[in-house]
Enzyme design. Structure first.
Site, PDB file in Angstrom:
ATOM      1  N   ARG A 123      22.146 -52.717 -71.531  1.00  0.00           N
ATOM      2  CA  ARG A 123      23.492 -52.885 -72.104  1.00  0.00           C
ATOM      3  C   ARG A 123      23.676 -52.136 -73.422  1.00  0.00           C
ATOM      4  O   ARG A 123      24.485 -52.533 -74.266  1.00  0.00           O
ATOM      5  CB  ARG A 123      23.825 -54.363 -72.312  1.00  0.00           C
ATOM      6  N   LYS A 183      32.611 -40.492 -76.171  1.00  0.00           N
ATOM      7  CA  LYS A 183      32.936 -40.505 -74.744  1.00  0.00           C
ATOM      8  C   LYS A 183      31.698 -40.076 -73.960  1.00  0.00           C
ATOM      9  O   LYS A 183      31.130 -39.017 -74.202  1.00  0.00           O
ATOM     10  CB  LYS A 183      34.076 -39.538 -74.446  1.00  0.00           C
ATOM     11  N   GLU A 209      38.149 -24.766 -76.951  1.00  0.00           N
ATOM     12  CA  GLU A 209      38.373 -26.024 -77.685  1.00  0.00           C
ATOM     13  C   GLU A 209      38.682 -25.742 -79.156  1.00  0.00           C
ATOM     14  O   GLU A 209      39.464 -26.460 -79.787  1.00  0.00           O
ATOM     15  CB  GLU A 209      37.156 -26.947 -77.566  1.00  0.00           C
ATOM     16  N   LYS A 231      38.250 -33.324 -84.995  1.00  0.00           N
ATOM     17  CA  LYS A 231      37.869 -34.310 -83.979  1.00  0.00           C
ATOM     18  C   LYS A 231      37.550 -35.648 -84.626  1.00  0.00           C
ATOM     19  O   LYS A 231      37.992 -36.704 -84.161  1.00  0.00           O
ATOM     20  CB  LYS A 231      36.661 -33.805 -83.190  1.00  0.00           C
ATOM     21  N   GLU A 234      41.273 -44.190 -77.601  1.00  0.00           N
ATOM     22  CA  GLU A 234      42.362 -43.433 -76.994  1.00  0.00           C
ATOM     23  C   GLU A 234      43.557 -44.306 -76.624  1.00  0.00           C
ATOM     24  O   GLU A 234      44.088 -44.233 -75.513  1.00  0.00           O
ATOM     25  CB  GLU A 234      41.854 -42.651 -75.762  1.00  0.00           C
ATOM     26  N   ARG A 282      44.564 -40.238 -80.098  1.00  0.00           N
ATOM     27  CA  ARG A 282      43.445 -39.476 -79.544  1.00  0.00           C
ATOM     28  C   ARG A 282      43.859 -38.628 -78.349  1.00  0.00           C
ATOM     29  O   ARG A 282      43.228 -37.630 -78.032  1.00  0.00           O
ATOM     30  CB  ARG A 282      42.289 -40.422 -79.167  1.00  0.00           C
ATOM     31  N   ASN A 293      43.616 -34.044 -75.722  1.00  0.00           N
ATOM     32  CA  ASN A 293      43.693 -33.605 -74.333  1.00  0.00           C
ATOM     33  C   ASN A 293      44.669 -32.452 -74.130  1.00  0.00           C
ATOM     34  O   ASN A 293      44.988 -32.102 -72.992  1.00  0.00           O
ATOM     35  CB  ASN A 293      44.077 -34.788 -73.432  1.00  0.00           C
ATOM     36  N   HIS A 345      44.218 -30.086 -71.325  1.00  0.00           N
ATOM     37  CA  HIS A 345      43.280 -30.714 -70.394  1.00  0.00           C
ATOM     38  C   HIS A 345      43.963 -31.309 -69.163  1.00  0.00           C
ATOM     39  O   HIS A 345      43.313 -31.556 -68.159  1.00  0.00           O
ATOM     40  CB  HIS A 345      42.484 -31.809 -71.094  1.00  0.00           C
ATOM     41  N   HIS A 356      41.990 -30.160 -66.213  1.00  0.00           N
ATOM     42  CA  HIS A 356      41.146 -31.005 -65.365  1.00  0.00           C
ATOM     43  C   HIS A 356      41.445 -30.772 -63.887  1.00  0.00           C
ATOM     44  O   HIS A 356      40.536 -30.730 -63.058  1.00  0.00           O
ATOM     45  CB  HIS A 356      41.354 -32.484 -65.696  1.00  0.00           C
ATOM     46  N   HIS A 362      34.757 -25.609 -67.874  1.00  0.00           N
ATOM     47  CA  HIS A 362      35.674 -26.494 -68.576  1.00  0.00           C
ATOM     48  C   HIS A 362      36.547 -25.734 -69.582  1.00  0.00           C
ATOM     49  O   HIS A 362      37.773 -25.891 -69.607  1.00  0.00           O
ATOM     50  CB  HIS A 362      34.897 -27.600 -69.281  1.00  0.00           C
TER      51      HIS A 362
END
Lengths: 362, 362
Positions: free
Chosen positions: A121, A143, A185, A229, A239, A243, A247, A250, A254, A267
């Site tokens: 955990r 993330k 980026e 960032k 997010e 945040r 994206n 993206h 994506h 990417h």
């Protein structure tokens, strides 16, 4: 060494940008109250270059180090790879105070982070990104995750690292195409938040290879990107709102990555295409000026990144794929659209016809 | 309806104890600002009894409900089951505001919670525990996860529910053996924190079947157990310190469960055996009195729970298994030992010979 502190409600950690920093990893980690056990996770290519140095640095600081290489490539960013890491964690009797160190690009960082998030955990996690893309983006912000066969990053967790160590010198061994992917980026940070960074890059003659960047420009790129960032993440860790601006490029990016099986475009290339699309949407919706879109286009082209859709993708397939994106809310696709260089807005009010039209022009 | 508020640094949620509460689930959830999408996860046995009522309650409150049954049993608490839930989540286009509702015992709750923790990096989660064990323990506190083939709950995440709804009436359909398993955790709360609860149970003639408990005693058992768990969790969400006391009886208990392949003894039975062992260790180390250990033994026996090791387990195997327990710190096994009824202490100073000796006597 330039250090950026990322403050979050439940914890804080440093992003250290240090040329030659890999040799200082052990020392930096020794101040963080971690257990002695370290599992270093890398891939064969990166490990060959830097594995020994990293292990030496950790052992000199008193850590007990085991290492494991996952295969290289986005196609291995799967739950099956995570199961391998669980087995290695068990074999090495990793305890709760143990630390997984990711040495590699975004794929290694995302997977190592997810394994660290979910073993017992949650155990400690340190990021040593070795690609420009992961330095300025993936390694910062917590993330972690893997791909589902039908969608990128659908499985994952938020798990913040205890330290992010960025050593710009490792970029010397980064393949050119990977370098350019990272620049996508960096351009993104210019468009969403830092017009000065954008202008600095415009002033550089060539951006398509690492060797053309001065040490100063590289340092500015890393510091300003990481700062951008960190600022955004510290205001919105999970997010819930702000945040989402990260994206930018993206949403369509994506879909393009996914529809080409994560193989034909990488990417960063997908994000470049996505930024061109988002910019054109913004122009068509009257949100920003064609002149700004032209500047964005020119900067992307100067880095050698693609600005057009791969011919094999059908436009309807992209529009369909947008519906399974994580950013979908109540069936509406959310877009980040620029209003001027350095400023974006978030909207879910983009008509499908507009998306179709822009994609057809690309 | 008795409501216990569990306050955590980043969130708070209610544990609602309400006879007939299943019919109110939709209404209770409608106040929580959740998205419309609900994925109800259960197993065939529980779903047959309560699935329709739960779905009706949710739909009446305006939720769009899909449901999925996982197979029943600890042996299915695997990553493979989680992958099934991911596939269902994808098929149903679950978005970030969606909610997974676990209707079942600890296995269903742990798995649904882990899927909710890791789908899209975390969606909403609601617990409707249907076993005594999960009502008083597993459903509260945010521990989620699955077993590794070589160890229980080695894979998981902390992910707090938005609501825990406990309807005591569903215990009517709980098999006797499952009821007794839950009583092991109730006795645990008595020993570690609530001497009054312990004494109340001592005064009841029979505790081995649900039907012998008065409504009042059952209510006291549920409220006091949930309150104890909520108190401990609110002070130590991630098990940095105090929360470890909830593992009373679990150190040896986990080893016993694991070594019998999670089949011969169930979790509650293993905890009962573990409590007897821990109590005897405490007596042998001079920490608590034989009279108190005798009271604990009598109460466990009155519930019909086992107090001796299954004959097929070798003592050396137990001692070895303790080393792979999550609670191991720097190779030392951590025990929770009682000092009087209602009070325990945490120690990693138990000599292996003492463990061997106590196990040999059982």
């Amino acid at each position: 060494m330039h250090t950026i502190r990322l403050n979050l409600p439940q914890q804080a950690y440093d992003i250290a940008i240090a040329p030659g920093g890999i040799a200082k990893l052990g020392e930096l980690m020794s101040h963080l109250h971690l257990g002695k056990q370290v599992l270093l996770v890398s891939n064969p290519t990166v490990f060959q270059h830097y594995g020994e140095n990293v292990i030496a640095s950790l052992e000199n600081a008193g850590f007990d180090v085991n290492s494991y290489n996952l295969p290289d490539g986005e196609q291995y960013k799967t739950l099956a790879s995570i199961e391998k890491l669980y087995n290695i964690a068990l074999e090495n009797h990793l305890e709760r105070a143990a630390t997984m160190v990711a040495l590699g690009g975004g794929v290694i960082g995302d997977m190592t982070g997810f394994a660290a998030a979910t073993w017992l955990r949650g155990i400690n996690f340190v990021q040593v990104p070795t690609t420009l893309l992961s330095m300025v983006d993936a390694a910062i912000g917590g993330k972690t995750g893997v791909n589902h066969p039908q969608g990128k990053n659908l499985i994952g967790a938020f798990h913040q690292p205890k330290l992010v160590l960025i050593d710009p010198q490792v970029l010397q061994t980064l393949p050119e195409r990977e370098f350019r992917a990272g620049m996508a980026e960096v351009i993104k940070y210019g468009v969403i938040r830092d017009a000065e960074l954008f202008a600095m890059m415009e002033q550089c003659d060539r951006l398509d290879q690492f060797q053309y960047l001065s040490k100063n420009l590289l340092q500015e790129i890393l510091v300003r990107s990481c700062q951008a960032k960190a600022d955004v993440v510290s205001k919105d860790e999970k997010e819930a709102g702000l945040r989402a601006i990260l994206n930018y490029g993206h949403t369509i990016g994506h879909a393009v990555e996914s529809l080409t099986g994560y193989r034909i475009v990488n990417h960063g290339e997908a994000v470049a295409i996505g930024m061109v699309a988002a910019g054109q949407l913004a122009v068509n919706l009257g949100l920003w000026e064609q002149a700004a879109q032209d500047r964005q286009l020119a900067l992307i082209q100067k880095t050698g990144l693609p600005t057009q859709l791969p011919t094999e993708i059908e436009i309807n397939a992209i529009v369909d794929a947008l519906q399974t994106d994580k950013k979908v809310k109540a069936g509406k696709v959310r877009f980040i659209l620029p209003t001027k260089i350095g400023v974006v807005t978030i909207t879910d009010q983009v008509p499908s016809e507009q998306i179709h039209q822009v994609l057809q022009q690309m």
